[in-house]
Design a protein around this motif. Structure first.
Motif, mmCIF file in Angstrom:
data_model
loop_
_atom_site.group_PDB
_atom_site.id
_atom_site.type_symbol
_atom_site.label_atom_id
_atom_site.label_comp_id
_atom_site.label_asym_id
_atom_site.label_seq_id
_atom_site.Cartn_x
_atom_site.Cartn_y
_atom_site.Cartn_z
ATOM 1 N N GLN A 39 0.814 -1.209 0.000
ATOM 2 C CA GLN A 39 0.000 0.000 0.000
ATOM 3 C C GLN A 39 0.848 1.259 0.000
ATOM 4 O O GLN A 39 0.340 2.354 -0.230
ATOM 5 C CB GLN A 39 -0.933 0.000 1.215
ATOM 6 N N ALA A 40 2.113 1.104 0.291
ATOM 7 C CA ALA A 40 3.014 2.245 0.232
ATOM 8 C C ALA A 40 3.988 2.085 -0.940
ATOM 9 O O ALA A 40 5.054 2.688 -0.957
ATOM 10 C CB ALA A 40 3.787 2.386 1.534
ATOM 11 N N ASP A 41 3.595 1.249 -1.923
ATOM 12 C CA ASP A 41 4.445 1.021 -3.086
ATOM 13 C C ASP A 41 5.845 0.584 -2.675
ATOM 14 O O ASP A 41 6.846 1.100 -3.156
ATOM 15 C CB ASP A 41 4.510 2.285 -3.953
ATOM 16 N N ALA A 42 5.904 -0.353 -1.743
ATOM 17 C CA ALA A 42 7.205 -0.826 -1.293
ATOM 18 C C ALA A 42 7.165 -2.341 -1.141
ATOM 19 O O ALA A 42 6.105 -2.943 -1.081
ATOM 20 C CB ALA A 42 7.574 -0.184 0.039
ATOM 21 N N ALA A 44 14.721 -3.639 3.639
ATOM 22 C CA ALA A 44 15.956 -4.291 4.068
ATOM 23 C C ALA A 44 17.175 -3.524 3.562
ATOM 24 O O ALA A 44 18.113 -3.261 4.317
ATOM 25 C CB ALA A 44 15.995 -5.731 3.549
ATOM 26 N N VAL A 45 17.128 -3.153 2.307
ATOM 27 C CA VAL A 45 18.283 -2.460 1.725
ATOM 28 C C VAL A 45 18.436 -1.065 2.328
ATOM 29 O O VAL A 45 19.530 -0.672 2.743
ATOM 30 C CB VAL A 45 18.143 -2.375 0.199
ATOM 31 N N LEU A 46 17.336 -0.334 2.385
ATOM 32 C CA LEU A 46 17.416 1.025 2.935
ATOM 33 C C LEU A 46 17.909 0.998 4.379
ATOM 34 O O LEU A 46 18.775 1.794 4.769
ATOM 35 C CB LEU A 46 16.042 1.699 2.853
ATOM 36 N N ALA A 47 17.377 0.082 5.157
ATOM 37 C CA ALA A 47 17.792 0.009 6.560
ATOM 38 C C ALA A 47 19.265 -0.359 6.665
ATOM 39 O O ALA A 47 19.991 0.187 7.497
ATOM 40 C CB ALA A 47 16.940 -1.019 7.305
ATOM 41 N N SER A 48 19.689 -1.248 5.810
ATOM 42 C CA SER A 48 21.092 -1.629 5.839
ATOM 43 C C SER A 48 21.991 -0.448 5.489
ATOM 44 O O SER A 48 23.043 -0.244 6.103
ATOM 45 C CB SER A 48 21.324 -2.778 4.858
ATOM 46 N N LEU A 49 21.570 0.329 4.507
ATOM 47 C CA LEU A 49 22.365 1.495 4.123
ATOM 48 C C LEU A 49 22.421 2.518 5.247
ATOM 49 O O LEU A 49 23.462 3.112 5.537
ATOM 50 C CB LEU A 49 21.782 2.133 2.859
ATOM 51 N N ARG A 68 16.001 8.250 2.898
ATOM 52 C CA ARG A 68 15.924 8.342 4.362
ATOM 53 C C ARG A 68 14.512 8.638 4.810
ATOM 54 O O ARG A 68 14.017 8.037 5.771
ATOM 55 C CB ARG A 68 16.854 9.453 4.855
ATOM 56 N N ARG A 69 13.885 9.548 4.100
ATOM 57 C CA ARG A 69 12.494 9.861 4.439
ATOM 58 C C ARG A 69 11.628 8.624 4.282
ATOM 59 O O ARG A 69 10.826 8.275 5.144
ATOM 60 C CB ARG A 69 11.992 10.987 3.527
ATOM 61 N N ARG A 70 11.858 7.983 3.153
ATOM 62 C CA ARG A 70 11.129 6.760 2.861
ATOM 63 C C ARG A 70 11.318 5.726 3.971
ATOM 64 O O ARG A 70 10.366 5.089 4.423
ATOM 65 C CB ARG A 70 11.671 6.195 1.559
ATOM 66 N N LEU A 71 12.544 5.584 4.401
ATOM 67 C CA LEU A 71 12.847 4.599 5.431
ATOM 68 C C LEU A 71 12.093 4.893 6.717
ATOM 69 O O LEU A 71 11.559 3.994 7.364
ATOM 70 C CB LEU A 71 14.358 4.572 5.699
ATOM 71 N N ARG A 72 12.044 6.167 7.069
ATOM 72 C CA ARG A 72 11.311 6.534 8.291
ATOM 73 C C ARG A 72 9.847 6.165 8.155
ATOM 74 O O ARG A 72 9.228 5.630 9.074
ATOM 75 C CB ARG A 72 11.462 8.035 8.564
ATOM 76 N N ARG A 73 9.315 6.442 6.998
ATOM 77 C CA ARG A 73 7.931 6.097 6.721
ATOM 78 C C ARG A 73 7.704 4.578 6.826
ATOM 79 O O ARG A 73 6.778 4.114 7.504
ATOM 80 C CB ARG A 73 7.589 6.600 5.320
ATOM 81 N N LEU A 74 8.571 3.856 6.184
ATOM 82 C CA LEU A 74 8.429 2.394 6.202
ATOM 83 C C LEU A 74 8.580 1.855 7.613
ATOM 84 O O LEU A 74 7.910 0.903 8.005
ATOM 85 C CB LEU A 74 9.468 1.750 5.277
ATOM 86 N N ASP A 75 9.455 2.490 8.371
ATOM 87 C CA ASP A 75 9.660 2.053 9.750
ATOM 88 C C ASP A 75 8.373 2.182 10.560
ATOM 89 O O ASP A 75 8.035 1.307 11.349
ATOM 90 C CB ASP A 75 10.782 2.871 10.406
ATOM 91 N N LYS A 76 7.680 3.264 10.313
ATOM 92 C CA LYS A 76 6.421 3.449 11.033
ATOM 93 C C LYS A 76 5.392 2.418 10.599
ATOM 94 O O LYS A 76 4.691 1.814 11.419
ATOM 95 C CB LYS A 76 5.875 4.858 10.791
ATOM 96 N N ILE A 77 5.300 2.239 9.309
ATOM 97 C CA ILE A 77 4.366 1.235 8.803
ATOM 98 C C ILE A 77 4.678 -0.131 9.405
ATOM 99 O O ILE A 77 3.786 -0.848 9.874
ATOM 100 C CB ILE A 77 4.449 1.156 7.265
ATOM 101 N N LEU A 78 5.948 -0.454 9.426
ATOM 102 C CA LEU A 78 6.332 -1.762 9.948
ATOM 103 C C LEU A 78 6.063 -1.882 11.438
ATOM 104 O O LEU A 78 5.724 -2.954 11.934
ATOM 105 C CB LEU A 78 7.812 -2.035 9.643
ATOM 106 N N ASP A 79 6.221 -0.782 12.136
ATOM 107 C CA ASP A 79 5.884 -0.807 13.560
ATOM 108 C C ASP A 79 4.436 -1.228 13.757
ATOM 109 O O ASP A 79 4.123 -2.094 14.574
ATOM 110 C CB ASP A 79 6.120 0.573 14.182
#
Lengths: 161, 161
Positions: free
Chosen positions: A47-50, A56-61, A117-128
């Motif tokens: 739903q967030a086009d991810a 995994a890659v963004l977090a690793s970076l 980075r912005r994307r990662l923060r967003r995904l982090d929230k979604i994953l939470d």
DNA sequence: GACTAACGTTAGTGAAACTAACGACGTCGG
DNA sequence: CCGACGTCGTTAGTTTCACTAACGTTAGTC
């Protein structure tokens, strides 16, 4: 032969001795739960086009800094054959940058972009949120324990492979 | 919540300041561990000319008695489309018998054969060993806890689907 | 007797995990 | 300096898994 035929269950003694072996087998529990977990996560991220690979890659970076594709591959567990496609998708969305390594012309150096980075923060929230649903029946302490047990098991099996 | 921006971590020090969100995500731990578990189990069972589906069906028959293909499907979680092939393999090996239900001509009634029972005992032993390897780093108490946590999670997610 | 639902079966989809092979490049031993 | 060998990114393909779609057949229901 030393043991009697367990027979077809008609309620004889020792009902607890062989209760539903299926439900007890950790491997089965693992794979079934993993299937459902994957579906939950995939649908949530879709739903967030991810995809989960993106995360995994963004977090690793973000956590370990830039690296070559092979490095990322090892860090994330994604095969390097599949990494190509993932990075293409991320690059299309301008979440990472792929630049040749001046010191080693075989490699690309992958860096996360500000958008990434912005994307990662967003995904982090979604994953939470998704993990909240995934672990819903467990108390906070139990969740920690669960994660800890998983970690130990996975570590063991990655060391010995 | 200390919301410390981990930042890019220049230098190659890979400090512990950002304890790897990847390693913490239960979903990721689950799917990676599940992959390894599956591989372990499959390889172990392959040496006995078996697959995990075989075990699932045989165990279900032994524990809950005979049933139609659709019933087995629901009990084991195998899709009824895939059940056909599994039962073919089991029938080839004479581990189960497929007979038409006299009361309902749409159904087949699947029964476990004596050979199937023997087979199941054998597979159970193999699986015991494999699970010993799978859960090697955990103490007996922890193994129970692990299984219990998995069970609760899976139950929750099967009820709510 | 018409509708709907469940059954077994066949075929096919999409994603995931992996293998094989490639040309390009780096490194190391002699 | 040179050849052997390993690593890198990439393409292509395999296998397995969970799942969907459609089918003809049979049961139950109105």
């Amino acid at each position: 032969m030393t043991r009697a035929e367990p027979a077809d269950v008609p309620g004889d003694g020792a009902p607890k001795t062989t209760p539903d072996r299926l439900r007890r087998r950790a491997s089965r529990l693992l794979s079934q739960l993993s299937t459902r977990s994957d579906r939950l996560i995939n649908e949530g991220l879709a739903q967030a086009d991810a995809r989960k690979w993106h995360y995994a890659v963004l977090a690793s970076l973000q956590d370990h800094g830039p690296g070559s594709q092979a490095t990322l591959s090892r860090r994330t567990g994604i095969y390097r054959s599949d990494m190509v496609g993932v990075l293409n998708e991320l690059a299309e969305r301008h979440l990472v940058e792929r630049a040749p390594d001046p010191d080693d012309q075989r490699r690309n150096i992958i860096t996360i972009s500000p958008q990434g980075r912005r994307r990662l923060r967003r995904l982090d929230k979604i994953l939470d949120d998704l993990h909240d649903e995934l672990l819903a029946p467990l108390s906070p302490a139990e969740r920690d324990q669960f994660v800890q047990l998983l970690t130990r098991l996975l570590d063991y099996h990655t060391r010995t492979s």
